[in-house]
Motif scaffolding. Structure first.
Motif, PDB file in Angstrom:
ATOM      1  N   LYS A  92       2.975 -36.771 -82.669  1.00 31.46           N
ATOM      2  CA  LYS A  92       4.335 -36.254 -82.502  1.00 31.46           C
ATOM      3  C   LYS A  92       5.151 -37.326 -81.784  1.00 31.46           C
ATOM      4  N   HIS A  93       6.353 -37.605 -82.298  1.00 30.72           N
ATOM      5  CA  HIS A  93       7.217 -38.649 -81.741  1.00 30.72           C
ATOM      6  C   HIS A  93       8.602 -38.073 -81.507  1.00 30.72           C
ATOM      7  N   GLU A  94       8.959 -37.949 -80.242  1.00 30.45           N
ATOM      8  CA  GLU A  94      10.297 -37.487 -79.855  1.00 30.45           C
ATOM      9  C   GLU A  94      11.179 -38.706 -79.611  1.00 30.45           C
ATOM     10  N   HIS A  95      12.408 -38.633 -80.116  1.00 31.41           N
ATOM     11  CA  HIS A  95      13.413 -39.689 -79.938  1.00 31.41           C
ATOM     12  C   HIS A  95      14.600 -39.045 -79.217  1.00 31.41           C
ATOM     13  N   HIS A  96      14.926 -39.526 -78.021  1.00 29.50           N
ATOM     14  CA  HIS A  96      16.034 -38.976 -77.238  1.00 29.50           C
ATOM     15  C   HIS A  96      17.076 -40.066 -77.001  1.00 29.50           C
ATOM     16  N   PHE A  97      18.352 -39.661 -76.938  1.00 26.62           N
ATOM     17  CA  PHE A  97      19.462 -40.603 -76.800  1.00 26.62           C
ATOM     18  C   PHE A  97      20.442 -40.077 -75.768  1.00 26.62           C
ATOM     19  N   LYS A  98      20.915 -40.980 -74.912  1.00 27.23           N
ATOM     20  CA  LYS A  98      21.894 -40.595 -73.901  1.00 27.23           C
ATOM     21  C   LYS A  98      22.915 -41.710 -73.759  1.00 27.23           C
ATOM     22  N   GLN A  99      24.185 -41.319 -73.847  1.00 25.15           N
ATOM     23  CA  GLN A  99      25.286 -42.270 -73.669  1.00 25.15           C
ATOM     24  C   GLN A  99      25.349 -42.685 -72.212  1.00 25.15           C
ATOM     25  N   ILE A 100      25.469 -43.988 -71.973  1.00 25.85           N
ATOM     26  CA  ILE A 100      25.731 -44.506 -70.629  1.00 25.85           C
ATOM     27  C   ILE A 100      27.032 -45.285 -70.704  1.00 25.85           C
ATOM     28  N   GLY A 101      27.529 -45.725 -69.571  1.00 26.37           N
ATOM     29  CA  GLY A 101      28.835 -46.369 -69.519  1.00 26.37           C
ATOM     30  C   GLY A 101      29.108 -47.393 -70.601  1.00 26.37           C
ATOM     31  N   ASN A 102      28.201 -48.335 -70.790  1.00 24.32           N
ATOM     32  CA  ASN A 102      28.455 -49.411 -71.750  1.00 24.32           C
ATOM     33  C   ASN A 102      27.410 -49.454 -72.865  1.00 24.32           C
ATOM     34  N   GLY A 103      26.781 -48.316 -73.132  1.00 19.41           N
ATOM     35  CA  GLY A 103      25.787 -48.316 -74.187  1.00 19.41           C
ATOM     36  C   GLY A 103      25.033 -47.012 -74.291  1.00 19.41           C
ATOM     37  N   THR A 104      23.766 -47.136 -74.674  1.00 19.26           N
ATOM     38  CA  THR A 104      22.919 -45.982 -74.962  1.00 19.26           C
ATOM     39  C   THR A 104      21.534 -46.196 -74.373  1.00 19.26           C
ATOM     40  N   VAL A 105      20.991 -45.143 -73.789  1.00 18.42           N
ATOM     41  CA  VAL A 105      19.583 -45.151 -73.388  1.00 18.42           C
ATOM     42  C   VAL A 105      18.817 -44.418 -74.483  1.00 18.42           C
ATOM     43  N   MET A 106      17.803 -45.081 -75.010  1.00 26.88           N
ATOM     44  CA  MET A 106      16.954 -44.501 -76.042  1.00 26.88           C
ATOM     45  C   MET A 106      15.568 -44.290 -75.424  1.00 26.88           C
ATOM     46  N   ILE A 107      15.076 -43.068 -75.517  1.00 24.57           N
ATOM     47  CA  ILE A 107      13.777 -42.729 -74.935  1.00 24.57           C
ATOM     48  C   ILE A 107      12.851 -42.249 -76.041  1.00 24.57           C
ATOM     49  N   ASP A 108      11.678 -42.848 -76.103  1.00 22.24           N
ATOM     50  CA  ASP A 108      10.639 -42.450 -77.050  1.00 22.24           C
ATOM     51  C   ASP A 108       9.499 -41.811 -76.275  1.00 22.24           C
ATOM     52  N   ILE A 109       9.045 -40.667 -76.751  1.00 22.45           N
ATOM     53  CA  ILE A 109       7.848 -40.028 -76.218  1.00 22.45           C
ATOM     54  C   ILE A 109       6.953 -39.733 -77.411  1.00 22.45           C
ATOM     55  N   MET A 110       5.794 -40.376 -77.429  1.00 20.57           N
ATOM     56  CA  MET A 110       4.873 -40.192 -78.549  1.00 20.57           C
ATOM     57  C   MET A 110       3.512 -39.769 -78.005  1.00 20.57           C
ATOM     58  N   ASP A 111       2.984 -38.706 -78.573  1.00 19.97           N
ATOM     59  CA  ASP A 111       1.605 -38.361 -78.250  1.00 19.97           C
ATOM     60  C   ASP A 111       0.814 -38.253 -79.542  1.00 19.97           C
ATOM     61  N   PHE A 112      -0.447 -38.588 -79.444  1.00 21.20           N
ATOM     62  CA  PHE A 112      -1.307 -38.601 -80.621  1.00 21.20           C
ATOM     63  C   PHE A 112      -2.752 -38.394 -80.200  1.00 21.20           C
ATOM     64  N   GLY A 113      -3.581 -38.102 -81.165  1.00 24.75           N
ATOM     65  CA  GLY A 113      -5.003 -37.956 -80.929  1.00 24.75           C
ATOM     66  C   GLY A 113      -5.784 -38.520 -82.087  1.00 24.75           C
ATOM     67  N   THR A 114      -7.006 -38.936 -81.794  1.00 23.75           N
ATOM     68  CA  THR A 114      -7.863 -39.500 -82.827  1.00 23.75           C
ATOM     69  C   THR A 114      -9.098 -38.630 -83.016  1.00 23.75           C
ATOM     70  N   PRO A 115      -9.665 -38.708 -84.201  1.00 22.82           N
ATOM     71  CA  PRO A 115     -10.928 -37.996 -84.422  1.00 22.82           C
ATOM     72  C   PRO A 115     -12.091 -38.753 -83.769  1.00 22.82           C
ATOM     73  N   TYR A 116     -13.268 -38.340 -84.024  1.00 22.13           N
ATOM     74  CA  TYR A 116     -14.515 -39.007 -83.622  1.00 22.13           C
ATOM     75  C   TYR A 116     -14.910 -38.775 -82.166  1.00 22.13           C
ATOM     76  N   GLY A 117     -14.469 -37.652 -81.579  1.00 23.12           N
ATOM     77  CA  GLY A 117     -14.954 -37.243 -80.259  1.00 23.12           C
ATOM     78  C   GLY A 117     -14.783 -38.289 -79.176  1.00 23.12           C
ATOM     79  N   TRP A 118     -15.828 -38.481 -78.389  1.00 21.40           N
ATOM     80  CA  TRP A 118     -15.738 -39.398 -77.245  1.00 21.40           C
ATOM     81  C   TRP A 118     -15.493 -40.836 -77.689  1.00 21.40           C
ATOM     82  N   LEU A 119     -16.026 -41.227 -78.854  1.00 19.38           N
ATOM     83  CA  LEU A 119     -15.801 -42.577 -79.359  1.00 19.38           C
ATOM     84  C   LEU A 119     -14.315 -42.781 -79.671  1.00 19.38           C
ATOM     85  N   GLY A 120     -13.702 -41.773 -80.288  1.00 15.21           N
ATOM     86  CA  GLY A 120     -12.272 -41.844 -80.569  1.00 15.21           C
ATOM     87  C   GLY A 120     -11.449 -41.945 -79.291  1.00 15.21           C
TER      88      GLY A 120
END
Length: 157
Positions: A92-120
């Motif tokens: 899952k990848h969240e993309h957030h945006f906030k206007q600041i005085g002279n531009g934009t703050v872009m925030i990414d929050i990504m979470d993920f999981g892999t298979p293969y138990g403890w090895l993953g």
């Protein structure tokens, strides 16, 4: 479950940054080093709510496919894409945006999981988190480069 959190300051208008972030065309340009291409669903232009895109790219020595769907979107504020098919157990990848005085703050929050138990989980911890972070940073540097110059016109006009 690993979570990546990135904050990028871009000296460009919020609307431009938001649209560049959902541009399939710009994403492809940012991932040419991975031979990434959009092969199904939305394959160019700006992805919208409830749309999907399937990406094919070479990662970790293998050609892989990943399908994501935009599951949430509020114009100029945020959008979220979530894996529907791919090698992760979830992503899952969240993309957030906030206007600041002279531009934009872009925030990414990504979470993920892999298979293969403890090895993953070991692969996540010692390799995959860094790999995915570098991919996101490269993507964000490309968005910043296009947004802060006139290059954005080639993608959005």
């Amino acid at each position: 479950m690993p979570t990546i959190h990135l904050t990028t300051v871009i000296y460009a208008p919020l609307e431009r940054v938001y649209d560049l972030s959902r541009s399939i065309t710009l994403h492809k340009r940012s991932m040419t080093h991975r031979q990434e291409e959009a092969i199904k669903g939305r394959t160019n232009g700006l992805i919208k709510y409830n749309e999907t895109v399937t990406w094919r790219a070479k990662h970790l020595g293998k050609v892989r496919e990943l399908t994501t769907k935009i599951i949430a979107m509020k114009e100029w504020e945020h959008f979220t894409d979530e894996m529907t098919e791919g090698d992760f157990t979830h992503m899952k990848h969240e993309h957030h945006f906030k206007q600041i005085g002279n531009g934009t703050v872009m925030i990414d929050i990504m979470d993920f999981g892999t298979p293969y138990g403890w090895l993953g989980r070991m692969v996540e911890r010692f390799y995959l988190v860094g790999y995915m972070t570098r991919l996101l940073q490269h993507r964000n540097e490309t968005i910043k480069d296009y947004a802060e110059s006139e290059k954005w016109r080639v993608v959005l006009d």
